[in-house]
Design an enzyme around this catalytic site. Structure first.
Site, PDB file in Angstrom:
ATOM      1  NE  ARG A  19      -2.269  -5.468   7.240  1.00  0.00           N
ATOM      2  CZ  ARG A  19      -3.405  -6.065   6.888  1.00  0.00           C
ATOM      3  NH1 ARG A  19      -3.878  -7.061   7.605  1.00  0.00           N
ATOM      4  NH2 ARG A  19      -4.072  -5.658   5.824  1.00  0.00           N
TER       5      ARG A  19
ATOM      6  CE1 TYR B 277      -9.438  -3.100   0.430  1.00  0.00           C
ATOM      7  CE2 TYR B 277      -8.600  -1.187  -0.738  1.00  0.00           C
ATOM      8  CZ  TYR B 277      -8.384  -2.294   0.068  1.00  0.00           C
ATOM      9  OH  TYR B 277      -7.119  -2.581   0.528  1.00  0.00           O
TER      10      TYR B 277
ATOM     11  CD  GLU C 202      -8.755  -9.504  -3.282  1.00  0.00           C
ATOM     12  OE1 GLU C 202      -7.587  -9.822  -3.004  1.00  0.00           O
ATOM     13  OE2 GLU C 202      -9.616  -9.194  -2.423  1.00  0.00           O
TER      14      GLU C 202
ATOM     15  CE  LYS D  82      -3.982  -2.191   2.279  1.00  0.00           C
ATOM     16  NZ  LYS D  82      -4.959  -2.076   3.402  1.00  0.00           N
TER      17      LYS D  82
ATOM     18  CG  HIS E  25      -5.316  -6.393  -0.170  1.00  0.00           C
ATOM     19  ND1 HIS E  25      -6.512  -6.425   0.493  1.00  0.00           N
ATOM     20  CD2 HIS E  25      -5.386  -7.327  -1.156  1.00  0.00           C
ATOM     21  CE1 HIS E  25      -7.295  -7.331  -0.090  1.00  0.00           C
ATOM     22  NE2 HIS E  25      -6.636  -7.892  -1.090  1.00  0.00           N
TER      23      HIS E  25
ATOM     24  NE  ARG F 271      -5.825 -12.302   5.568  1.00  0.00           N
ATOM     25  CZ  ARG F 271      -6.558 -11.180   5.564  1.00  0.00           C
ATOM     26  NH1 ARG F 271      -6.591 -10.410   4.482  1.00  0.00           N
ATOM     27  NH2 ARG F 271      -7.246 -10.811   6.617  1.00  0.00           N
TER      28      ARG F 271
ATOM     29  CG  ASN G  84      -3.704  -2.112   6.873  1.00  0.00           C
ATOM     30  OD1 ASN G  84      -3.598  -1.797   5.694  1.00  0.00           O
ATOM     31  ND2 ASN G  84      -4.701  -2.849   7.321  1.00  0.00           N
TER      32      ASN G  84
HETATM   33  P1  IDP Z   1      -7.707  -6.931   5.737  1.00  0.00           P
HETATM   34  O1  IDP Z   1      -6.994  -5.931   4.844  1.00  0.00           O
HETATM   35  O2  IDP Z   1      -6.850  -7.355   6.906  1.00  0.00           O
HETATM   36  O3  IDP Z   1      -8.265  -8.102   4.967  1.00  0.00           O
HETATM   37  P2  IDP Z   1     -10.422  -5.855   5.901  1.00  0.00           P
HETATM   38  O4  IDP Z   1     -11.323  -6.001   7.082  1.00  0.00           O
HETATM   39  O5  IDP Z   1     -10.767  -6.607   4.646  1.00  0.00           O
HETATM   40  O6  IDP Z   1      -8.943  -6.171   6.397  1.00  0.00           O
HETATM   41  O7  IDP Z   1     -10.380  -4.298   5.572  1.00  0.00           O
HETATM   42  C1  IDP Z   1      -9.823  -3.813   4.380  1.00  0.00           C
HETATM   43  C2  IDP Z   1      -8.980  -2.596   4.686  1.00  0.00           C
HETATM   44  O8  IDP Z   1      -9.843  -1.565   5.148  1.00  0.00           O
HETATM   45  C3  IDP Z   1      -7.964  -2.785   5.808  1.00  0.00           C
HETATM   46  O9  IDP Z   1      -6.760  -3.371   5.392  1.00  0.00           O
HETATM   47  C4  IDP Z   1      -7.756  -1.362   6.278  1.00  0.00           C
HETATM   48  O10 IDP Z   1      -6.867  -0.665   5.382  1.00  0.00           O
HETATM   49  C5  IDP Z   1      -9.153  -0.772   6.136  1.00  0.00           C
HETATM   50  N1  IDP Z   1      -9.878  -0.863   7.404  1.00  0.00           N
HETATM   51  C6  IDP Z   1     -10.434  -1.959   7.962  1.00  0.00           C
HETATM   52  N2  IDP Z   1     -11.031  -1.659   9.137  1.00  0.00           N
HETATM   53  C7  IDP Z   1     -10.846  -0.346   9.322  1.00  0.00           C
HETATM   54  C8  IDP Z   1     -11.239   0.572  10.353  1.00  0.00           C
HETATM   55  O11 IDP Z   1     -11.896   0.203  11.337  1.00  0.00           O
HETATM   56  N3  IDP Z   1     -10.849   1.867  10.182  1.00  0.00           N
HETATM   57  C9  IDP Z   1     -10.146   2.298   9.092  1.00  0.00           C
HETATM   58  N4  IDP Z   1      -9.758   1.469   8.099  1.00  0.00           N
HETATM   59  C10 IDP Z   1     -10.097   0.170   8.208  1.00  0.00           C
END
Ligand code: IDP
Length: 142
Positions: free
Chosen positions: A104, A51, A128, A11, A117, A87, A114
């Site tokens: 992370r 997304y 994807e 990212k 992805h 993951r 973070n």
């Molecule tokens: P993942 O990337 O670990 O699979 P997901 O729940 O699919 O997590 O969320 C996608 C992305 O959305 C996350 O990587 C993060 O960048 C963002 N995200 C998820 N939850 C939050 C939140 O509570 N606040 C802000 N951004 C979030």
């Protein structure tokens, strides 16, 4: 174990930190092979489409702004159990909860910025990968 492909995105925050090489090195050391790779600046439309499942979430607009704030490196990783392995290497979504030594934990700044992805299941991996790469752009290594 099953040979799988998964989509990884480094990212904008991690690209800005010059951590691309360190992150790819972790994939390779864990036995995953990079079979496709490109750096792109995502358009708003491309990030929103990627997304789309999060469209109703309160953080959706911030997530799209973040993902379009700078270039990203999109890759296809191939290997045994690639989806779960990636993951595991990534760590939890919230870097504060990510295990020590994960990408992370080491490179992410916050739950939104973070660092990486990774696809979370075979169906999302297939969707994807084809969202970013044509079959001709993927180079199986055998
Ligand atoms: P993942 O990337 O670990 O699979 P997901 O729940 O699919 O997590 O969320 C996608 C992305 O959305 C996350 O990587 C993060 O960048 C963002 N995200 C998820 N939850 C939050 C939140 O509570 N606040 C802000 N951004 C979030």
């Amino acid at each position: 174990m099953a040979q799988e492909r998964t989509l990884s995105i480094i990212k904008p925050d991690a690209v800005a930190k010059n951590a691309v090489g360190d992150i790819i090195s972790r994939f390779e050391k864990a036995g995953l092979q990079v079979v496709a790779c490109k750096m792109v600046s995502l358009s708003q439309e491309k990030a929103e489409g990627f997304y789309a499942e999060h469209r109703e979430r309160p953080f959706f607009n911030d997530l799209v702004s973040f993902m379009t704030s700078g270039p990203v490196v999109v890759q296809v990783l191939e290997g045994d159990n690639a989806i779960a392995k990636n993951r595991e290497l990534m760590g939890a979504t919230d870097p504060k909860k990510a295990e020590a030594g994960t990408i992370r934990a080491d490179f992410a700044t916050s739950i939104d910025a973070n660092a990486v992805h990774g696809s979370d299941a075979p169906e999302s991996a297939q969707r994807e990968v084809s969202y970013f790469f044509s079959d001709e752009e993927i180079c199986p290594r055998g």
